[in-house]
Design a protein around this motif. Sequence first.
Motif, PDB file in Angstrom:
ATOM      1  N   GLN A   1      49.296  33.324  40.606  1.00 13.77           N
ATOM      2  CA  GLN A   1      48.247  33.522  39.607  1.00 13.77           C
ATOM      3  C   GLN A   1      46.907  33.643  40.308  1.00 13.77           C
ATOM      4  O   GLN A   1      46.721  33.102  41.390  1.00 13.77           O
ATOM      5  N   ARG A   2      45.994  34.337  39.640  1.00 14.72           N
ATOM      6  CA  ARG A   2      44.629  34.378  40.161  1.00 14.72           C
ATOM      7  C   ARG A   2      44.047  32.985  40.067  1.00 14.72           C
ATOM      8  O   ARG A   2      44.206  32.310  39.067  1.00 14.72           O
TER       9      ARG A   2
ATOM     10  N   ARG B   1      37.038  31.310  42.202  1.00 18.44           N
ATOM     11  CA  ARG B   1      36.862  32.752  42.265  1.00 18.44           C
ATOM     12  C   ARG B   1      35.457  33.137  42.658  1.00 18.44           C
ATOM     13  O   ARG B   1      34.489  32.518  42.254  1.00 18.44           O
ATOM     14  N   TRP B   2      35.402  34.161  43.468  1.00 16.13           N
ATOM     15  CA  TRP B   2      34.139  34.814  43.788  1.00 16.13           C
ATOM     16  C   TRP B   2      34.064  36.094  42.978  1.00 16.13           C
ATOM     17  O   TRP B   2      33.069  36.401  42.369  1.00 16.13           O
ATOM     18  N   LEU B   3      35.143  36.847  42.982  1.00 18.01           N
ATOM     19  CA  LEU B   3      35.200  38.082  42.201  1.00 18.01           C
ATOM     20  C   LEU B   3      36.265  37.953  41.119  1.00 18.01           C
ATOM     21  O   LEU B   3      35.961  37.676  39.981  1.00 18.01           O
ATOM     22  N   GLY B   4      37.505  38.161  41.500  1.00 17.20           N
ATOM     23  CA  GLY B   4      38.572  38.143  40.507  1.00 17.20           C
ATOM     24  C   GLY B   4      39.549  37.000  40.665  1.00 17.20           C
ATOM     25  O   GLY B   4      40.462  36.847  39.870  1.00 17.20           O
ATOM     26  N   GLY B   5      39.403  36.183  41.696  1.00 18.07           N
ATOM     27  CA  GLY B   5      40.290  35.053  41.903  1.00 18.07           C
ATOM     28  C   GLY B   5      41.570  35.366  42.642  1.00 18.07           C
ATOM     29  O   GLY B   5      42.458  34.525  42.730  1.00 18.07           O
ATOM     30  N   VAL B   6      41.692  36.588  43.189  1.00 19.16           N
ATOM     31  CA  VAL B   6      42.916  36.987  43.876  1.00 19.16           C
ATOM     32  C   VAL B   6      43.128  36.163  45.141  1.00 19.16           C
ATOM     33  O   VAL B   6      44.214  35.634  45.378  1.00 19.16           O
ATOM     34  N   CYS B   7      42.096  36.023  45.959  1.00 22.06           N
ATOM     35  CA  CYS B   7      42.225  35.243  47.195  1.00 22.06           C
ATOM     36  C   CYS B   7      42.536  33.783  46.877  1.00 22.06           C
ATOM     37  O   CYS B   7      43.336  33.149  47.572  1.00 22.06           O
TER      38      CYS B   7
ATOM     39  N   TRP C   1      44.191  42.212  41.097  1.00 22.82           N
ATOM     40  CA  TRP C   1      43.343  41.712  40.009  1.00 22.82           C
ATOM     41  C   TRP C   1      43.876  42.194  38.656  1.00 22.82           C
ATOM     42  O   TRP C   1      43.855  41.461  37.676  1.00 22.82           O
ATOM     43  N   LEU C   2      44.354  43.415  38.601  1.00 22.04           N
ATOM     44  CA  LEU C   2      44.869  43.959  37.344  1.00 22.04           C
ATOM     45  C   LEU C   2      46.236  43.394  36.977  1.00 22.04           C
ATOM     46  O   LEU C   2      46.546  43.238  35.798  1.00 22.04           O
TER      47      LEU C   2
ATOM     48  N   ILE D   1      47.592  38.706  31.723  1.00 17.55           N
ATOM     49  CA  ILE D   1      47.510  39.799  32.686  1.00 17.55           C
ATOM     50  C   ILE D   1      46.573  40.857  32.112  1.00 17.55           C
ATOM     51  O   ILE D   1      46.785  41.362  31.008  1.00 17.55           O
ATOM     52  N   ILE D   2      45.545  41.200  32.861  1.00 15.73           N
ATOM     53  CA  ILE D   2      44.517  42.123  32.379  1.00 15.73           C
ATOM     54  C   ILE D   2      45.112  43.480  32.020  1.00 15.73           C
ATOM     55  O   ILE D   2      44.820  44.038  30.967  1.00 15.73           O
ATOM     56  N   LEU D   3      45.963  44.033  32.886  1.00 17.85           N
ATOM     57  CA  LEU D   3      46.541  45.352  32.624  1.00 17.85           C
ATOM     58  C   LEU D   3      47.408  45.329  31.371  1.00 17.85           C
ATOM     59  O   LEU D   3      47.356  46.253  30.561  1.00 17.85           O
ATOM     60  N   GLN D   4      48.184  44.273  31.189  1.00 13.92           N
ATOM     61  CA  GLN D   4      49.027  44.180  30.003  1.00 13.92           C
ATOM     62  C   GLN D   4      48.176  44.092  28.733  1.00 13.92           C
ATOM     63  O   GLN D   4      48.478  44.744  27.743  1.00 13.92           O
TER      64      GLN D   4
END
Length: 84
Positions: free
Chosen positions: A14-15, A19-25, A61-62, A71-74
Amino acid sequence: MDKFFSIVRGMGLQRGPQRWLGGVCGGIAAKLNVDVAYVRIAFLLISLLPGPAFVFYLAAWLILPDQRNVIILQSFLDRRTNRF
């Protein structure tokens, strides 16, 4: 499409909340059980090399669910299909 998103959720990635941008890292760091700074440094180093680091980050991120399991894309695809 729902099967794809179920598979993504089943990966347990999970993200992250840090988070700095999208939480991926932050999400990758949480999954690998390492400090988020290491993942961010690794991403920056990879970004300096020629390659698709930005595209990978955007796709993650998507596709990766956030802390609420959204999920953003969903969500985007659901809103778009419900419109028609």
